[in-house]
Design an enzyme around this catalytic site. Structure first.
Site, PDB file in Angstrom:
ATOM      1  N   GLY A 150       0.797  -1.181   0.066  1.00  0.00           N
ATOM      2  CA  GLY A 150       0.023  -0.086   0.222  1.00  0.00           C
ATOM      3  C   GLY A 150       0.783   1.224  -0.048  1.00  0.00           C
ATOM      4  O   GLY A 150       0.563   2.354  -0.760  1.00  0.00           O
ATOM      5  N   THR A 151       1.942   1.144   0.836  1.00  0.00           N
ATOM      6  CA  THR A 151       2.807   2.128   0.749  1.00  0.00           C
ATOM      7  C   THR A 151       3.577   2.815  -0.647  1.00  0.00           C
ATOM      8  O   THR A 151       3.227   4.067  -0.917  1.00  0.00           O
ATOM      9  CB  THR A 151       4.216   2.091   1.781  1.00  0.00           C
ATOM     10  OG1 THR A 151       3.404   1.902   3.042  1.00  0.00           O
ATOM     11  CG2 THR A 151       4.757   3.298   1.769  1.00  0.00           C
ATOM     12  N   GLN A 168      -7.527   0.715   4.206  1.00  0.00           N
ATOM     13  CA  GLN A 168      -8.425  -0.094   4.962  1.00  0.00           C
ATOM     14  C   GLN A 168      -9.835  -0.232   4.482  1.00  0.00           C
ATOM     15  O   GLN A 168     -10.493  -0.957   5.105  1.00  0.00           O
ATOM     16  CB  GLN A 168      -8.466   0.656   6.053  1.00  0.00           C
ATOM     17  CG  GLN A 168      -7.432   0.881   6.869  1.00  0.00           C
ATOM     18  CD  GLN A 168      -6.734  -0.378   7.551  1.00  0.00           C
ATOM     19  OE1 GLN A 168      -7.436  -1.208   7.692  1.00  0.00           O
ATOM     20  NE2 GLN A 168      -5.393  -0.487   7.992  1.00  0.00           N
ATOM     21  N   ASN A 173      -7.561   4.252   9.174  1.00  0.00           N
ATOM     22  CA  ASN A 173      -6.998   2.996   9.864  1.00  0.00           C
ATOM     23  C   ASN A 173      -6.870   2.951  11.395  1.00  0.00           C
ATOM     24  O   ASN A 173      -7.171   2.000  11.773  1.00  0.00           O
ATOM     25  CB  ASN A 173      -5.351   2.938   9.568  1.00  0.00           C
ATOM     26  CG  ASN A 173      -4.632   4.148   9.480  1.00  0.00           C
ATOM     27  OD1 ASN A 173      -4.982   5.102   9.057  1.00  0.00           O
ATOM     28  ND2 ASN A 173      -3.363   4.306   9.946  1.00  0.00           N
ATOM     29  N   THR A 220       9.996  -7.469 -12.217  1.00  0.00           N
ATOM     30  CA  THR A 220       9.245  -8.886 -12.461  1.00  0.00           C
ATOM     31  C   THR A 220       8.230  -9.192 -11.490  1.00  0.00           C
ATOM     32  O   THR A 220       8.522  -8.883 -10.431  1.00  0.00           O
ATOM     33  CB  THR A 220      10.432  -9.978 -12.422  1.00  0.00           C
ATOM     34  OG1 THR A 220      11.339  -9.486 -13.327  1.00  0.00           O
ATOM     35  CG2 THR A 220       9.805 -11.190 -12.808  1.00  0.00           C
ATOM     36  N   SER A 243      -4.003  -2.765  -0.579  1.00  0.00           N
ATOM     37  CA  SER A 243      -2.897  -3.488  -0.147  1.00  0.00           C
ATOM     38  C   SER A 243      -3.229  -5.003   0.325  1.00  0.00           C
ATOM     39  O   SER A 243      -4.484  -5.231   0.967  1.00  0.00           O
ATOM     40  CB  SER A 243      -2.252  -2.828   1.339  1.00  0.00           C
ATOM     41  OG  SER A 243      -1.286  -3.821   1.893  1.00  0.00           O
ATOM     42  N   CYS A 282       6.134   6.636  19.990  1.00  0.00           N
ATOM     43  CA  CYS A 282       7.340   6.943  20.976  1.00  0.00           C
ATOM     44  C   CYS A 282       8.178   7.909  20.450  1.00  0.00           C
ATOM     45  O   CYS A 282       9.219   7.465  19.794  1.00  0.00           O
ATOM     46  CB  CYS A 282       7.687   5.766  21.764  1.00  0.00           C
ATOM     47  SG  CYS A 282       8.794   5.957  23.089  1.00  0.00           S
TER      48      CYS A 282
HETATM   49  N1  PLP Z   1      -2.440   3.363   4.296  1.00  0.00           N
HETATM   50  C1  PLP Z   1      -3.097   2.958   5.322  1.00  0.00           C
HETATM   51  C2  PLP Z   1      -4.520   3.482   5.561  1.00  0.00           C
HETATM   52  C3  PLP Z   1      -2.834   1.914   5.890  1.00  0.00           C
HETATM   53  O1  PLP Z   1      -3.637   1.406   6.863  1.00  0.00           O
HETATM   54  C4  PLP Z   1      -1.546   1.114   5.784  1.00  0.00           C
HETATM   55  C5  PLP Z   1      -1.025   0.309   6.719  1.00  0.00           C
HETATM   56  O2  PLP Z   1      -1.239   0.046   7.825  1.00  0.00           O
HETATM   57  C6  PLP Z   1      -0.837   1.740   4.617  1.00  0.00           C
HETATM   58  C7  PLP Z   1      -1.347   2.596   3.863  1.00  0.00           C
HETATM   59  C8  PLP Z   1       0.445   1.077   4.193  1.00  0.00           C
HETATM   60  O3  PLP Z   1      -0.184  -0.178   3.729  1.00  0.00           O
HETATM   61  P1  PLP Z   1       1.428  -1.208   3.584  1.00  0.00           P
HETATM   62  O4  PLP Z   1       1.687  -1.961   4.923  1.00  0.00           O
HETATM   63  O5  PLP Z   1       0.735  -2.246   2.458  1.00  0.00           O
HETATM   64  O6  PLP Z   1       2.450  -0.708   3.047  1.00  0.00           O
END
Ligand code: PLP
Length: 384
Positions: free
Chosen positions: A71-72, A178, A150, A236, A198, A324
């Site tokens: 997702g990132t 999410q 999230n 790939t 993701s 933290c």
């Molecule tokens: N965006 C949201 C709202 C998320 O909750 C998360 C992961 O917690 C991400 C992006 C990132 O996804 P990934 O862990 O697949 O990189």
């Protein structure tokens, strides 16, 4: 002791049928889908089958789906790719409650000279739509607004947001990491331009994700190299995980309504039980417009970390959004953006359920939580 996993917004169990479907692509069909020969072709067909399954979850064309590593990556690729395509005169509009996977690339663009605005939310975590409308009057922009949060599960009114952004001629990305698999996201009727998701949040493995890019969206590829993914993401393909993602999306689509109904009923039972048995507890976030699986509860006057530690001792896995920093526990940026009072912000716990959560799991938490809260309150400097 019973183990109870209520941290599904962090990651989910890989579904058994997903594991079964992906295994042959580790053991038998390990060819490269780009190869011209029969062995590659066989594998490529399965990648395309997975793409069609993913596309069906969002009601879009398979050609509009790009597989990524997580997702990132999808969030970064969407935001950077759109900013690159529109050029430095484009403005970036996002919200203060986004995941760091969106906030960090937006802040990097700001360092690079782009004008970036982070919109606020109200006490229930809902977006300030009037502020968005105002921002949209200021010229071409890339808007990145999450579909569901999230930490609180709060769902933004994406249909309304998309209509506003499109009317203003902006480009809209949404982080649906999410929301995907938990809410019906019909992109044939909601005109978002890009959407991130993701695998590991919907019962596929970690290390695979995807980005929907609507046909003709102004966007520049970010990861350059080979011609994979139609030139939109070089490298790939991770075939076993792509196959897994396809099956997980299909399962989510087929069982979404039933899963959502079950999870919401268990979530409500948990929430009502905790509010009734633990004094000075409150739910954070819009109680109506939220994901069916998420409950964020503040137990006032005590530290979330201490609660988590005691819950973990009782076999319960949950989460707090605290980070933290410099030795002190700061409430999460989401809770702070909502203006949750100090004494409640520090004691916020996120419980997130999945289709595998049972009534017995909820009963275990309801039994164990009140004595934990009572014990920690007795030690709290904030309780008279
Ligand atoms: N965006 C949201 C709202 C998320 O909750 C998360 C992961 O917690 C991400 C992006 C990132 O996804 P990934 O862990 O697949 O990189």
């Amino acid at each position: 002791m019973r183990n109870v996993y209520l941290d599904n917004n962090a990651t989910t169990q890989v579904a058994p049928e997903v594991v079964e479907a992906m295994m042959p692509f580790l053991t038998e069909f390990w060819g490269n889908p780009s190869s011209m020969h029969w062995f590659g072709g066989q594998v490529a067909r399965h990648v395309e089958e997975a793409r069609a399954r993913v596309a069906a979850l969002f009601n879009v064309s398979p050609s509009e789906i790009v597989f990524t590593g997580c997702g990132t990556e999808s969030d970064n690729a969407a935001i950077r790719g759109a900013a690159d395509a529109l050029g430095p005169q484009a403005r970036i509009v996002t919200t203060r409650v986004e995941h760091p996977a969106v906030l960090a690339p937006c802040r990097r663009l700001k360092e690079m000279g782009y004008a970036v605005t982070e919109l606020g939310v109200d006490a229930s975590g809902q977006l300030d739509l009037a502020a968005l409308r105002k921002e949209l009057r200021n010229g071409p922009c890339v808007v990145s607004v999450m579909w569901a949060n999230n930490e609180t599960g709060v769902v933004f009114p994406m249909e309304e947001i998309a209509a506003m952004v499109k009317r203003a001629g902006g480009l809209l990305h949404t982080d649906a990491v999410q929301a995907a698999g938990k809410l019906p996201l019909d992109l044939s009727t909601i005109p978002v331009d890009m959407l991130s998701f993701s695998g590991h949040k919907l019962h596929a493995p970690k290390g695979v994700g995807g980005l929907f890019i609507r046909r003709q969206t102004k966007w520049t590829p970010w990861l350059l190299g080979g011609h994979q993914e139609n030139g939109r993401r070089a490298g790939t393909e991770n075939v076993p995980y792509i196959v897994a993602l396809g099956v997980a999306c299909e399962q989510a689509r087929l069982h979404m309504a039933e899963d959502a109904r079950r999870m919401a009923a268990l979530r409500d039972k948990l929430e009502q039980g905790l509010l009734a048995s633990c004094p000075d507890a409150r739910v954070n976030g819009d109680p109506v417009h939220r994901l069916p699986n998420t409950s964020n509860i503040s137990f006032q006057y005590i530290e979330g970390e201490a609660i988590l530690y005691h819950l973990s001792d009782m076999g319960v896995a949950a989460s707090s959004g605290s980070a933290c920093t410099s030795g002190s526990l700061e409430p999460s940026h989401v809770i702070r953006a909502m203006g949750v009072p100090f004494t409640a912000a520090h004691g916020s716990i996120r419980f997130s359920l999945s289709r595998y959560t049972t009534d017995e799991d909820i009963g275990h938490v309801l039994k164990n939580m009140p004595p934990i809260v009572e014990k920690l309150r007795a030690l709290s400097p904030f309780v008279g």
